[in-house]
Design an enzyme around this catalytic site. Structure first.
Site, mmCIF file in Angstrom:
data_model
loop_
_atom_site.group_PDB
_atom_site.id
_atom_site.type_symbol
_atom_site.label_atom_id
_atom_site.label_comp_id
_atom_site.label_asym_id
_atom_site.label_seq_id
_atom_site.Cartn_x
_atom_site.Cartn_y
_atom_site.Cartn_z
ATOM 1 N N TYR A 1 0.846 -1.200 0.000
ATOM 2 C CA TYR A 1 0.000 0.000 0.000
ATOM 3 C C TYR A 1 0.876 1.244 0.000
ATOM 4 O O TYR A 1 2.042 1.229 0.403
ATOM 5 C CB TYR A 1 -0.955 0.011 1.201
ATOM 6 C CG TYR A 1 -0.286 0.206 2.547
ATOM 7 C CD1 TYR A 1 -0.056 1.485 3.059
ATOM 8 C CD2 TYR A 1 0.100 -0.883 3.327
ATOM 9 C CE1 TYR A 1 0.541 1.670 4.298
ATOM 10 C CE2 TYR A 1 0.686 -0.710 4.572
ATOM 11 C CZ TYR A 1 0.915 0.569 5.053
ATOM 12 O OH TYR A 1 1.518 0.750 6.277
ATOM 13 N N CYS A 2 0.294 2.350 -0.478
ATOM 14 C CA CYS A 2 0.931 3.663 -0.439
ATOM 15 C C CYS A 2 -0.173 4.712 -0.343
ATOM 16 O O CYS A 2 -1.324 4.377 -0.111
ATOM 17 C CB CYS A 2 1.833 3.884 -1.658
ATOM 18 S SG CYS A 2 0.962 3.802 -3.248
ATOM 19 N N THR A 3 0.152 5.977 -0.542
ATOM 20 C CA THR A 3 -0.821 7.054 -0.328
ATOM 21 C C THR A 3 -2.019 6.972 -1.266
ATOM 22 O O THR A 3 -3.168 6.927 -0.823
ATOM 23 C CB THR A 3 -0.145 8.426 -0.482
ATOM 24 O OG1 THR A 3 0.954 8.520 0.417
ATOM 25 C CG2 THR A 3 -1.133 9.553 -0.198
#
Length: 514
Positions: A355-357
């Protein structure tokens, strides 16, 4: 029945004309047509070979909504003088399309919903053997940038400029991976479009796509979304859900910066070597939530076949993260490939949940991890943390969401997972280091700030005090000593619990620091 004229709707050679003036007799009701959607969209019309009904001059729409009577809508008259619907060629947006629309409606800015889609089912000549779209390929050739700007003459200029503060304005976050033949043209168009709508922010363009974060009034950002969704270069790849919105405005960015780069997010590897076209499996926020729930329910997460991997840097994971995640202690995303290489044993035969922003870093990050051929499966959170928090604000993500603008962070819940760098009390509001040349962000609580602790470390604080006493100060930025001492790429010797390196374990109800 009295018919009034809208002076702001004028004959035009731009592609916006058809969007404003789509005839309501083309297969949908007046209620759909006059639905009050405030944002027009450009429209590309592909015509049929077979005859298509014409709308005769001064002909009145025949369909009447059961919910709207003459009080809501008086009359609509459309005249298409130069539009031949039997023409089999694709319409060039710069060609002369003249239309006149006379209408009266109560709402000041009520526009036609883009419902008219005359598609070609018999014109096989439009399809080449490799099924390429010739219009899309030639889109940027000989096209004036101004041709693809929305007509804003119907709006008061103050409406586009006002409401740009944090409480009234809006910030858009989006990306789109797609092949762009002429990124320089897209750069010029995006610059003109953002200036046209009084938007600030950052837009990166490459042959692999576009990545943007822009802020302005809500009217401006919604017009921007409408343009992007209708542009032939992106309409087959972007949808409305791809745009993440948050409170903000033009004030969140010091200026507008639009440029052409090799990558739309800097991973440090050429897109020709690691392509966005081979990413991990996308999971919706709901699907990702279930996977994290299953992972956290395991009695011994160290022995689990699943790794919850944060692809962001330590600034971001320090103030907010998923419970049980592995948060690499890296300063930039361009260090991520090296981190994977250095810790490849960690991912062998594992199911990796990345996951990331907003999702963009996971696209090529997951592609890179897959090339190593060691993982059992690689998944990624579609839409990133931003979309997850919209659906699960009190889910398994705790703390704030770091953003790359003047706001520094967005808050979706009341959890504080970081602490003051000096006294250790719970604190998660970033400030820039008080030493002008330092690049660091610092977590220092109000009490420590009052005591003069405003730098990222003691060394930098002393340097700042010496510079304040000296009239001559260097204007260039330099790396802080505390950053230089940090390993560029940490090596995880073992899986020391649910979190390593960049973050401390989170316990239910606890407010832990990093």
């Amino acid at each position: 029945m009295k018919v009034k004229s809208l002076s702001h709707v004028r004959p035009s050679a731009t592609p916006w004309t058809a969007a404003y003036q789509a005839p309501p007799s083309m297969g949908f009701s007046r209620q759909e047509y006059w639905s009050g959607v405030p944002l027009p969209s450009p429209l590309v019309i592909v015509s049929r070979k077979e005859p298509t009904p014409r709308l005769e001059p001064n002909q009145m729409p025949s369909s009447t909504s059961p919910d709207q009577g003459d009080d809501d809508l008086e009359a609509c008259v459309l005249r298409f003088s130069d539009l031949d619907l039997k023409d089999t060629s694709l319409m060039n947006p710069s060609s002369s399309l003249k239309a006149e629309l006379d209408v009266s409606a109560k709402k000041k800015y009520s526009f036609a919903k883009k419902k008219l889609a005359v598609t070609s089912s018999t014109s096989k000549s439009l399809e080449s053997t490799d099924k390429r779209n010739p219009f899309k390929e030639d889109f940027t050739r000989n096209q004036e940038v101004s041709t693809w700007l929305p007509d804003i003459s119907c709006f008061n200029p103050d409406e586009l400029i006002s409401g740009q503060g944090n409480d009234e304005g809006e910030v858009l976050l989006y990306y789109c991976y797609c092949d762009l033949k002429d990124p320089d043209w897209v750069c010029a168009w995006q610059t003109a479009l953002c200036q046209h709508l009084h938007l600030t922010g950052k837009v990166r363009i490459a042959t692999e796509g576009i990545n943007g974060t822009v802020g302005g009034s809500r009217l401006a950002t919604r017009l921007y979304v409408s343009v992007m969704l209708s542009c032939p270069l992106f309409k087959d790849y972007l949808c409305k859900d791809d745009f993440k919105t948050s409170k903000g405005g033009a004030c969140c960015f010091p200026e507008l910066r639009v440029g052409v780069f090799e990558e739309i997010v800097p991973m440090g590897i050429s897109p020709n070597k690691i392509s966005y076209k081979k990413p991990g499996i996308h999971l919706s926020p709901g699907e990702f939530h279930k996977e994290v729930e299953k992972f956290l329910s395991q009695a011994n997460q160290e022995e689990s076949d699943t790794i919850l991997l944060d692809c962001r840097n330590f600034y971001e994971s320090k103030i907010g993260r998923f419970q049980g995640c592995l948060a690499p202690d890296i300063r930039k995303f361009s260090y991520f490939p090296s981190y994977v290489d250095e810790n490849l044993e960690l991912f062998k035969e594992k199911r990796v949940l990345m996951y990331c922003t907003g999702g963009i870093r996971c696209e090529r990050g997951s592609a890179y991890l897959k090339t190593k051929g060691v993982c059992k499966e690689v998944f990624q959170l579609k839409g990133g943390i931003h979309k997850y928090l919209e659906e699960f604000p009190d889910g398994f993500y705790k703390g704030k969401l770091f953003v790359f603008d003047e706001r520094y962070a967005l808050s979706f819940n009341n959890d504080i997972v970081s602490e003051c760098s000096y006294c250790g009390v719970p604190w998660d509001h970033y400030n820039l280091c008080s030493t002008p040349q330092c690049r660091q962000l610092v977590l220092t609580c109000p009490a420590c700030q009052e005591r003069g602790f405003t730098a990222c470390c003691v060394t930098c604080q002393d340097k700042g005090n010496r510079q304040a006493a000296s009239p001559a100060q260097s204007s260039f930025k330099e790396e802080c000593e505390c950053t230089a001492r940090r390993p560029r790429v940490p090596r995880e010797l073992s899986r020391r619990g649910p979190l390593t390196a960049g973050a401390s374990p989170l316990k239910p109800g606890a407010q832990a620091g990093c």
